[in-house]
Design a protein around this motif. Structure first.
Motif, PDB file in Angstrom:
ATOM      1  N   ASP A   1      32.642  38.724  -7.963  1.00  0.00           N
ATOM      2  CA  ASP A   1      32.734  36.785  -7.936  1.00  0.00           C
ATOM      3  C   ASP A   1      33.659  36.398  -6.770  1.00  0.00           C
ATOM      4  N   LEU A   2      34.250  35.685  -6.092  1.00  0.00           N
ATOM      5  CA  LEU A   2      34.990  35.336  -5.390  1.00  0.00           C
ATOM      6  C   LEU A   2      36.065  35.484  -4.617  1.00  0.00           C
ATOM      7  N   LYS A   3      36.854  36.020  -5.782  1.00  0.00           N
ATOM      8  CA  LYS A   3      38.265  36.592  -5.937  1.00  0.00           C
ATOM      9  C   LYS A   3      37.574  38.152  -5.133  1.00  0.00           C
ATOM     10  N   CYS A   4      36.998  38.603  -5.593  1.00  0.00           N
ATOM     11  CA  CYS A   4      36.383  39.098  -6.080  1.00  0.00           C
ATOM     12  C   CYS A   4      35.736  40.250  -4.376  1.00  0.00           C
ATOM     13  N   THR A   5      35.322  38.949  -3.774  1.00  0.00           N
ATOM     14  CA  THR A   5      34.851  39.124  -2.524  1.00  0.00           C
ATOM     15  C   THR A   5      35.875  38.797  -1.614  1.00  0.00           C
ATOM     16  N   SER A   6      36.966  38.283  -1.830  1.00  0.00           N
ATOM     17  CA  SER A   6      38.382  38.504  -1.054  1.00  0.00           C
ATOM     18  C   SER A   6      38.781  39.551  -0.399  1.00  0.00           C
ATOM     19  N   ARG A   7      38.556  40.457  -1.634  1.00  0.00           N
ATOM     20  CA  ARG A   7      38.941  42.171  -1.156  1.00  0.00           C
ATOM     21  C   ARG A   7      38.143  42.852  -0.419  1.00  0.00           C
ATOM     22  N   LYS A   8      37.257  42.148  -0.354  1.00  0.00           N
ATOM     23  CA  LYS A   8      35.681  42.586   0.145  1.00  0.00           C
ATOM     24  C   LYS A   8      35.030  43.838  -0.692  1.00  0.00           C
ATOM     25  N   CYS A   9      34.825  43.545  -1.807  1.00  0.00           N
ATOM     26  CA  CYS A   9      34.223  44.368  -3.133  1.00  0.00           C
ATOM     27  C   CYS A   9      33.057  44.281  -3.222  1.00  0.00           C
ATOM     28  N   LYS A  10      31.962  45.737  -3.534  1.00  0.00           N
ATOM     29  CA  LYS A  10      31.074  45.133  -3.775  1.00  0.00           C
ATOM     30  C   LYS A  10      30.637  45.751  -4.830  1.00  0.00           C
TER      31      LYS A  10
ATOM     32  N   LEU B   1      40.229  49.751  -6.130  1.00  0.00           N
ATOM     33  CA  LEU B   1      38.925  49.990  -6.146  1.00  0.00           C
ATOM     34  C   LEU B   1      37.927  49.108  -5.183  1.00  0.00           C
ATOM     35  N   LYS B   2      36.953  48.943  -4.378  1.00  0.00           N
ATOM     36  CA  LYS B   2      36.445  48.276  -3.374  1.00  0.00           C
ATOM     37  C   LYS B   2      34.793  48.574  -3.858  1.00  0.00           C
ATOM     38  N   MET B   3      34.272  49.418  -4.027  1.00  0.00           N
ATOM     39  CA  MET B   3      32.936  49.736  -4.081  1.00  0.00           C
ATOM     40  C   MET B   3      32.366  50.385  -5.602  1.00  0.00           C
ATOM     41  N   LEU B   4      31.662  49.221  -6.629  1.00  0.00           N
ATOM     42  CA  LEU B   4      31.896  50.269  -7.449  1.00  0.00           C
ATOM     43  C   LEU B   4      29.497  50.086  -8.034  1.00  0.00           C
ATOM     44  N   GLN B   5      29.250  51.182  -8.232  1.00  0.00           N
ATOM     45  CA  GLN B   5      27.840  51.729  -8.373  1.00  0.00           C
ATOM     46  C   GLN B   5      27.791  51.982  -9.743  1.00  0.00           C
ATOM     47  N   VAL B   6      26.120  51.352 -10.168  1.00  0.00           N
ATOM     48  CA  VAL B   6      26.236  51.358 -11.675  1.00  0.00           C
ATOM     49  C   VAL B   6      24.429  51.130 -11.356  1.00  0.00           C
ATOM     50  N   SER B   7      24.497  52.418 -12.475  1.00  0.00           N
ATOM     51  CA  SER B   7      22.499  52.831 -11.747  1.00  0.00           C
ATOM     52  C   SER B   7      22.095  52.841 -13.204  1.00  0.00           C
ATOM     53  N   LEU B   8      21.900  52.072 -13.954  1.00  0.00           N
ATOM     54  CA  LEU B   8      20.938  52.131 -15.317  1.00  0.00           C
ATOM     55  C   LEU B   8      19.333  52.815 -15.643  1.00  0.00           C
ATOM     56  N   THR B   9      19.553  53.269 -16.160  1.00  0.00           N
ATOM     57  CA  THR B   9      18.084  54.675 -16.013  1.00  0.00           C
ATOM     58  C   THR B   9      17.897  53.795 -17.527  1.00  0.00           C
ATOM     59  N   THR B  10      16.159  54.034 -17.907  1.00  0.00           N
ATOM     60  CA  THR B  10      15.938  53.332 -18.482  1.00  0.00           C
ATOM     61  C   THR B  10      14.130  53.741 -18.739  1.00  0.00           C
ATOM     62  N   PRO B  11      14.032  54.446 -19.858  1.00  0.00           N
ATOM     63  CA  PRO B  11      11.887  54.125 -19.779  1.00  0.00           C
ATOM     64  C   PRO B  11      11.178  53.064 -20.336  1.00  0.00           C
ATOM     65  N   HIS B  12      12.115  52.587 -20.408  1.00  0.00           N
ATOM     66  CA  HIS B  12      12.018  51.274 -20.926  1.00  0.00           C
ATOM     67  C   HIS B  12      11.122  49.847 -19.945  1.00  0.00           C
ATOM     68  N   LEU B  13      12.479  50.406 -19.198  1.00  0.00           N
ATOM     69  CA  LEU B  13      12.840  49.340 -18.339  1.00  0.00           C
ATOM     70  C   LEU B  13      11.604  48.405 -17.351  1.00  0.00           C
ATOM     71  N   ALA B  14      10.345  49.026 -17.775  1.00  0.00           N
ATOM     72  CA  ALA B  14       9.543  48.526 -16.736  1.00  0.00           C
ATOM     73  C   ALA B  14       9.362  47.291 -17.549  1.00  0.00           C
ATOM     74  N   LEU B  15       9.148  46.969 -18.490  1.00  0.00           N
ATOM     75  CA  LEU B  15       9.403  45.897 -20.193  1.00  0.00           C
ATOM     76  C   LEU B  15      10.019  45.303 -20.250  1.00  0.00           C
ATOM     77  N   SER B  16      11.121  45.657 -19.485  1.00  0.00           N
ATOM     78  CA  SER B  16      12.576  44.276 -20.004  1.00  0.00           C
ATOM     79  C   SER B  16      12.449  42.994 -19.407  1.00  0.00           C
ATOM     80  N   SER B  17      13.035  42.578 -19.183  1.00  0.00           N
ATOM     81  CA  SER B  17      12.633  40.420 -18.306  1.00  0.00           C
ATOM     82  C   SER B  17      13.452  40.357 -17.657  1.00  0.00           C
ATOM     83  N   LEU B  18      13.454  39.938 -17.367  1.00  0.00           N
ATOM     84  CA  LEU B  18      14.112  39.505 -15.078  1.00  0.00           C
ATOM     85  C   LEU B  18      15.824  39.841 -15.220  1.00  0.00           C
ATOM     86  N   LEU B  19      15.700  40.798 -14.371  1.00  0.00           N
ATOM     87  CA  LEU B  19      17.536  41.661 -14.370  1.00  0.00           C
ATOM     88  C   LEU B  19      18.291  39.904 -14.115  1.00  0.00           C
ATOM     89  N   VAL B  20      19.585  40.367 -14.395  1.00  0.00           N
ATOM     90  CA  VAL B  20      20.135  39.221 -14.422  1.00  0.00           C
ATOM     91  C   VAL B  20      20.812  39.603 -13.303  1.00  0.00           C
TER      92      VAL B  20
END
Length: 345
Positions: free
Chosen positions: A236-245, A199-218
């Motif tokens: 992380d560094l090891k994944c970067t060596s594999r050119k993962c995103k 796996l080279k690219m992991l795309q994660v979409s998070l949806t919630t109607p309450h997101l605007a009230l959420s604390s600072l995103l990690v």
């Protein structure tokens, strides 16, 4: 705090009630009876030997319904004490916070017939040191966040007819109704990259109607403004060596609103996941719209719940929407749910 005070497991009486009974006693011995604690965990109580004999097998011999790995209530109580201690330590030691293990698997390994300790105990023990019991407590602590990527991988393994998905270079995951747990533990999604070496690219979409009230995103340097924001970062560094995103998108709307806004541009993800959504209890009408959309677009999906009643309720709604439930993922216990005493996922 009378509601939270210790009570006899058999009759439910507290020390306060026992003292009141003794004070009102017309007998010759007005001295009160005090609760005694289980000599092993010190967190279960009884008022007499006869009452302890009546409940001891439930406490110390039978598997706890809310537990894991067949542990008894007594054993779970011991874990609670260990987990509370570790949680206090983690607030002082940020390196024990929300993380993903740095190692990368050389090939995909099935998650069937394995467990939390099989997968993580030796690695966590090696990383942090300490006794075996401390390492076990750290596995439970880590399971709060790691439950999400592990559940995703478990679902993908059961929803795909073959292992071709493990060879894909891109994987797209949609998280529905994301809450504080998903936001705070966003980094743990890297575990998916670590277990899928192709796996080279992991795309994660998070949806919630309450997101605007959420604390600072990690991992994000800004708060969500408006309806949507996104973050693109190296793993992380090891994944970067594999050119993962990892690309993470955040949207402060319901999932079905997002999909309808996209219209023909909507691309079906590899998996949609809703963790402990409470969809059978709260905002049910909104969740029904989302479920109907998932079924209509034939999106592979997994829903988790806090308990069996909620799971069965969500299963009924999904069936009513026309979903075909996979038996291994039906209203059964999630083998990759959190085993922390404080969190269930």
């Amino acid at each position: 705090m009378i509601v939270c005070e210790p009570r006899c497991m058999a009759c439910g009486r507290s020390d306060h009630m026992l003292r009141a009974e003794a004070a009102n006693s017309q007998g010759s011995d007005p001295s009160p009876i005090y609760l005694k604690a289980c000599c092993i965990c010190n967190l279960a109580f009884y008022c007499s030997e006869s009452h302890w004999d009546a409940v001891r097998h439930h406490h110390a011999e039978e598997a706890c319904e809310d537990g894991h790995d067949g542990l008894t209530q007594c054993q779970m109580n011991i874990e609670v004490v260990q987990d509370i201690k570790l949680t206090k330590e983690s607030t002082m030691n940020k390196s024990m916070g929300f993380w993903a293990l740095e190692r990368i698997k050389s090939s995909w390994e099935s998650l069937q017939n394995t467990s939390w300790e099989d997968e993580f105990l030796s690695e966590i023990a090696q990383k942090y040191g300490g006794s075996t019991e401390t390492a076990r407590s750290r596995v439970r602590f880590a399971s709060v966040g790691l439950s999400m990527p592990m559940t995703i991988l478990w679902a993908l393994e059961h929803l795909n007819p073959d292992a071709l998905w493990t060879q894909s270079e891109t994987l797209t995951i949609h998280i529905l109704g994301a809450a504080d747990t998903e936001m705070a533990h966003a980094k743990t999604f890297e575990e998916i990259l670590h277990r899928l070496p192709e796996l080279k690219m992991l795309q994660v979409s998070l949806t919630t109607p309450h997101l605007a009230l959420s604390s600072l995103l990690v991992g994000c340097s800004m708060r969500a403004r408006g309806s949507q924001t996104s973050e693109k970062r190296d793993a992380d560094l090891k994944c970067t060596s594999r050119k993962c995103k990892i690309i993470q998108h955040y949207s402060a709307r319901t999932y079905h609103d997002c999909v309808r806004t996209l219209g023909n541009k909507f691309m079906k993800p590899n998996l949609a996941a809703a963790f402990n959504s409470g969809s059978s209890l709260e905002d049910t009408w909104l969740w029904k719209e989302t479920m109907s959309l998932l079924v209509e677009n034939k999106v592979p999906s997994v829903f988790t719940a806090y308990n069996q009643n909620e799971a069965q309720g969500e299963a009924r709604i999904l069936r009513a929407m026309g979903a075909n439930l996979v038996p291994a993922l039906g209203s059964v216990k999630n083998v990759w749910g959190s085993i922390s005493s404080g969190k269930k996922l």
